[in-house]
Enzyme design. Structure first.
Site, PDB file in Angstrom:
ATOM      1  CG  HIS A  49     163.871  40.730  65.223  1.00 22.26           C
ATOM      2  ND1 HIS A  49     163.770  41.616  64.189  1.00 22.26           N
ATOM      3  CD2 HIS A  49     164.506  39.631  64.745  1.00 22.26           C
ATOM      4  CE1 HIS A  49     164.339  41.078  63.104  1.00 22.26           C
ATOM      5  NE2 HIS A  49     164.780  39.871  63.411  1.00 22.26           N
ATOM      6  CB  THR A  74     165.711  44.949  59.755  1.00 24.02           C
ATOM      7  OG1 THR A  74     164.582  44.853  60.628  1.00 24.02           O
ATOM      8  CG2 THR A  74     166.808  43.999  60.229  1.00 24.02           C
ATOM      9  CB  THR A  75     162.509  49.368  60.311  1.00 24.37           C
ATOM     10  OG1 THR A  75     162.841  49.659  61.662  1.00 24.37           O
ATOM     11  CG2 THR A  75     161.798  48.027  60.226  1.00 24.37           C
ATOM     12  CG  HIS A 126     160.532  41.330  61.043  1.00 24.17           C
ATOM     13  ND1 HIS A 126     160.520  42.594  60.505  1.00 24.17           N
ATOM     14  CD2 HIS A 126     161.208  41.421  62.221  1.00 24.17           C
ATOM     15  CE1 HIS A 126     161.168  43.412  61.307  1.00 24.17           C
ATOM     16  NE2 HIS A 126     161.596  42.734  62.359  1.00 24.17           N
ATOM     17  CG  HIS A 151     159.831  43.639  66.658  1.00 30.67           C
ATOM     18  ND1 HIS A 151     160.896  44.084  67.387  1.00 30.67           N
ATOM     19  CD2 HIS A 151     160.330  43.391  65.419  1.00 30.67           C
ATOM     20  CE1 HIS A 151     161.979  44.127  66.630  1.00 30.67           C
ATOM     21  NE2 HIS A 151     161.665  43.696  65.416  1.00 30.67           N
ATOM     22  CG  HIS A 201     156.749  50.071  61.190  1.00 33.73           C
ATOM     23  ND1 HIS A 201     156.435  51.169  60.428  1.00 33.73           N
ATOM     24  CD2 HIS A 201     157.141  50.548  62.396  1.00 33.73           C
ATOM     25  CE1 HIS A 201     156.649  52.253  61.146  1.00 33.73           C
ATOM     26  NE2 HIS A 201     157.061  51.909  62.337  1.00 33.73           N
TER      27      HIS A 201
HETATM   28  S1  B30 Z   1     164.882  45.441  64.328  1.00 32.58           S
HETATM   29  O1  B30 Z   1     164.951  44.521  65.418  1.00 32.58           O
HETATM   30  O2  B30 Z   1     166.116  45.672  63.627  1.00 32.58           O
HETATM   31  N1  B30 Z   1     163.821  44.914  63.292  1.00 32.58           N
HETATM   32  C1  B30 Z   1     163.589  49.404  65.990  1.00 32.58           C
HETATM   33  C2  B30 Z   1     163.851  48.348  66.841  1.00 32.58           C
HETATM   34  C3  B30 Z   1     164.229  47.120  66.317  1.00 32.58           C
HETATM   35  C4  B30 Z   1     164.349  46.956  64.957  1.00 32.58           C
HETATM   36  C5  B30 Z   1     164.070  47.989  64.103  1.00 32.58           C
HETATM   37  C6  B30 Z   1     163.690  49.232  64.640  1.00 32.58           C
HETATM   38  C7  B30 Z   1     163.225  50.706  66.587  1.00 32.58           C
HETATM   39  O3  B30 Z   1     163.149  50.818  67.779  1.00 32.58           O
HETATM   40  N2  B30 Z   1     162.991  51.712  65.755  1.00 32.58           N
HETATM   41  C8  B30 Z   1     162.675  53.051  66.200  1.00 32.58           C
HETATM   42  C9  B30 Z   1     161.319  53.092  66.834  1.00 32.58           C
HETATM   43  N3  B30 Z   1     160.262  53.531  65.952  1.00 32.58           N
HETATM   44  C10 B30 Z   1     159.069  53.530  66.728  1.00 32.58           C
HETATM   45  C11 B30 Z   1     158.221  52.396  66.429  1.00 32.58           C
HETATM   46  O4  B30 Z   1     158.387  51.328  67.000  1.00 32.58           O
HETATM   47  O5  B30 Z   1     157.243  52.560  65.568  1.00 32.58           O
HETATM   48  C12 B30 Z   1     160.491  54.822  65.415  1.00 32.58           C
HETATM   49  C13 B30 Z   1     159.951  55.010  64.017  1.00 32.58           C
HETATM   50  O6  B30 Z   1     159.670  53.997  63.228  1.00 32.58           O
HETATM   51  O7  B30 Z   1     159.779  56.124  63.587  1.00 32.58           O
HETATM   52 CU1  B30 Z   1     157.822  53.171  63.662  1.00 32.58          CU
HETATM   53 ZN    ZN Z   2     162.782  43.338  63.830  1.00 34.12          ZN
END
Ligand code: B30
Ligand code: ZN
Length: 256
Positions: free
Chosen positions: A112, A198-199, A89, A87, A55
């Site tokens: 971010h 946001t994911t 976007h 990371h 992603h």
């Molecule tokens: S954000 O900054 O709002 N875009 C996560 C961290 C920051 C944002 C969004 C999501 C996050 O840590 N999500 C959970 C972690 N993921 C693992 C990964 O990085 O690979 C779990 C998942 O989704 O199943 Cu894919």
């Molecule tokens: Zn993000």
């Protein structure tokens, strides 16, 4: 009656019993609560890891020299938040790709920096609490020749070419600090509001700080992100979420 009060004692004789929010007060710009950046100027102890998780491209933030982690605190934050990862976007050759828009403007990309509340040990614990995370967000704008070269971002984006496919990782030696990642940003000027990841699972656990000042970057570097591919082998482009409703929230703005 000629007058019902006077200024003979500058109001010292006007007592309000139990008053706890009387005006006026002394205002001192330097004492307004600032966001504090801890260890942001320290060199990382080891190499950096970049991974394409399908992603986005994520760089884990390693400890600095003596095992401590860069972190933020202050402003309205009730605890210390440790920097975990950064990371991006982005859009595509034809498309802008920031997640937030500022004054109706979408930028070419958005950086971010994820911070986790030090009160929680693990991410899967923090994600269950509304004060689990802070994300600092910076808009990225493609320009011909940026006045200031964002060396850190240029190096990270160059390294992204090494993790083109899903689940690929790359290790590199940084010659920058987290402070360098924010090159040219006025760090005490930001929008802040309570929001979500946001994911998926889009948990409402993020205190957002979005800087209105953007970072300028050459297309030569940002375009490395457009070449990544996802889990299905398709181009990993336009990885930004659509705008969400404000609903019953307040967006605050702090001017440096
Ligand atoms: S954000 O900054 O709002 N875009 C996560 C961290 C920051 C944002 C969004 C999501 C996050 O840590 N999500 C959970 C972690 N993921 C693992 C990964 O990085 O690979 C779990 C998942 O989704 O199943 Cu894919
Ligand atoms: Zn993000």
């Amino acid at each position: 009656k000629l007058s019902h009060f006077n200024y003979d004692q500058h109001g010292k004789d006007w007592q309000v019993n139990g008053g706890k929010q009387q005006s006026p007060i002394s205002l001192i710009k330097d004492k307004a609560p600032k966001l504090s950046f801890l260890n942001y100027n320290k060199t990382f102890s080891g190499p950096l890891n970049l991974i394409n998780n399908g992603h986005t491209v994520t760089m884990a933030i390693p400890p600095i020299d003596d095992g401590r982690q860069p972190a933020i605190c202050g402003c309205k934050l009730k605890s210390l938040y440790k920097a975990v990862q950064l990371h991006f976007h982005w859009g595509s050759l034809e498309n802008k790709g920031s997640e937030h828009t500022i004054n109706y403007q979408r930028y070419d990309g958005e950086l971010h920096i994820l911070h986790q509340n030090s009160a929680y040990k693990e991410q899967k614990e923090a994600i269950r609490f509304p004060d689990g995370f802070v994300v600092l967000a910076v808009m990225l704008k493609i320009v011909q020749g940026p006045k200031i070269q964002p060396r850190a971002l240029n190096q990270i984006c160059s390294e992204a070419a090494m993790v083109r496919d899903f689940n690929k990782a790359s290790t590199f030696v940084a010659n920058f600090t987290l402070r360098d990642v924010l090159t040219g940003i006025e760090r005490q000027e930001f929008f802040t509001y309570m929001g979500s990841l946001t994911t998926p699972p889009c948990s409402e656990v993020v205190n957002w700080f979005v800087f209105p000042k953007h970072i300028e970057i050459s297309k030569k570097y940002l375009q490395n992100l457009w070449l990544l591919t996802d889990e299905r082998g398709k181009p990993l482009v336009n990885n930004y979420r659509n705008l969400q409703r404000l609903c019953n929230r307040t967006v605050y703005y702090r001017n440096a």
